[in-house]
Write a protein that holds these residues in place. Sequence first.
Motif, PDB file in Angstrom:
ATOM      1  N   GLN A  69       0.843  -1.186   0.000  1.00 11.40           N
ATOM      2  CA  GLN A  69       0.000   0.000   0.000  1.00 11.40           C
ATOM      3  C   GLN A  69       0.879   1.237   0.000  1.00 11.40           C
ATOM      4  N   HIS A  70       0.742   2.026  -1.055  1.00 18.16           N
ATOM      5  CA  HIS A  70       1.438   3.296  -1.133  1.00 18.16           C
ATOM      6  C   HIS A  70       0.628   4.325  -0.358  1.00 18.16           C
ATOM      7  N   PRO A  71       1.287   5.342   0.193  1.00 17.18           N
ATOM      8  CA  PRO A  71       0.563   6.371   0.946  1.00 17.18           C
ATOM      9  C   PRO A  71      -0.559   6.984   0.117  1.00 17.18           C
ATOM     10  N   GLY A  72      -1.741   6.990   0.670  1.00 21.79           N
ATOM     11  CA  GLY A  72      -2.873   7.605   0.006  1.00 21.79           C
ATOM     12  C   GLY A  72      -3.502   6.778  -1.095  1.00 21.79           C
ATOM     13  N   LYS A  73      -3.048   5.539  -1.249  1.00 21.37           N
ATOM     14  CA  LYS A  73      -3.587   4.699  -2.317  1.00 21.37           C
ATOM     15  C   LYS A  73      -4.143   3.398  -1.752  1.00 21.37           C
ATOM     16  N   GLU A  74      -4.893   2.695  -2.565  1.00 23.23           N
ATOM     17  CA  GLU A  74      -5.471   1.424  -2.137  1.00 23.23           C
ATOM     18  C   GLU A  74      -4.408   0.330  -2.123  1.00 23.23           C
ATOM     19  N   ARG A  75      -4.671  -0.677  -1.316  1.00 23.98           N
ATOM     20  CA  ARG A  75      -3.776  -1.809  -1.253  1.00 23.98           C
ATOM     21  C   ARG A  75      -3.805  -2.565  -2.578  1.00 23.98           C
ATOM     22  N   GLU A  76      -2.642  -2.996  -3.050  1.00 26.11           N
ATOM     23  CA  GLU A  76      -2.565  -3.727  -4.307  1.00 26.11           C
ATOM     24  C   GLU A  76      -1.802  -5.032  -4.129  1.00 26.11           C
ATOM     25  N   GLY A  77      -2.210  -6.022  -4.862  1.00 27.10           N
ATOM     26  CA  GLY A  77      -1.553  -7.315  -4.809  1.00 27.10           C
ATOM     27  C   GLY A  77      -0.242  -7.280  -5.572  1.00 27.10           C
ATOM     28  N   VAL A  78       0.764  -7.925  -5.015  1.00 31.54           N
ATOM     29  CA  VAL A  78       2.093  -7.925  -5.608  1.00 31.54           C
ATOM     30  C   VAL A  78       2.481  -9.321  -6.088  1.00 31.54           C
ATOM     31  N   ALA A  79       2.336 -10.312  -5.203  1.00 34.25           N
ATOM     32  CA  ALA A  79       2.761 -11.671  -5.523  1.00 34.25           C
ATOM     33  C   ALA A  79       1.892 -12.652  -4.751  1.00 34.25           C
TER      34      ALA A  79
END
Length: 125
Positions: free
Chosen positions: A39-49
């Motif tokens: 999760q980047h600051p101010g952004k939604e959580r995203e799947g990586v692996a």
Amino acid sequence: QVELVESGGGSVQPGGSLRLSCTASGATYRGNCMAWFRQHPGKEREGVAFIFIKSGKTYYADSVKGRFTISQDNAKTTVYLQMNGLKPEDTAMYYCAAGNSLVDPPLDSRWYSYWGQGTRVTVSS
């Protein structure tokens, strides 16, 4: 109840490497898949692996493909994320997750019931 504990975050220069670890404890059954999200600051959580525990089958977000590798130990209690060629845009809080996905690939966060507290990765010169 399943507890997930991440470690291995830190600060690194662009082009550097880090290895994150996630150790599971508690309930014997924690689902059929584990994953790393960020999760980047101010952004939604995203799947990586993502990895299916039994088969070891893996999937990656396009943004990290070829640079990141998810793996698990033989006991299937610890999942790793080897991150090479790190870029400033990889700076984020990284979370380990475990769950039971009914679909393949298991990319959606809704399949994951258990989450770690997160470990911070900072890539900066």
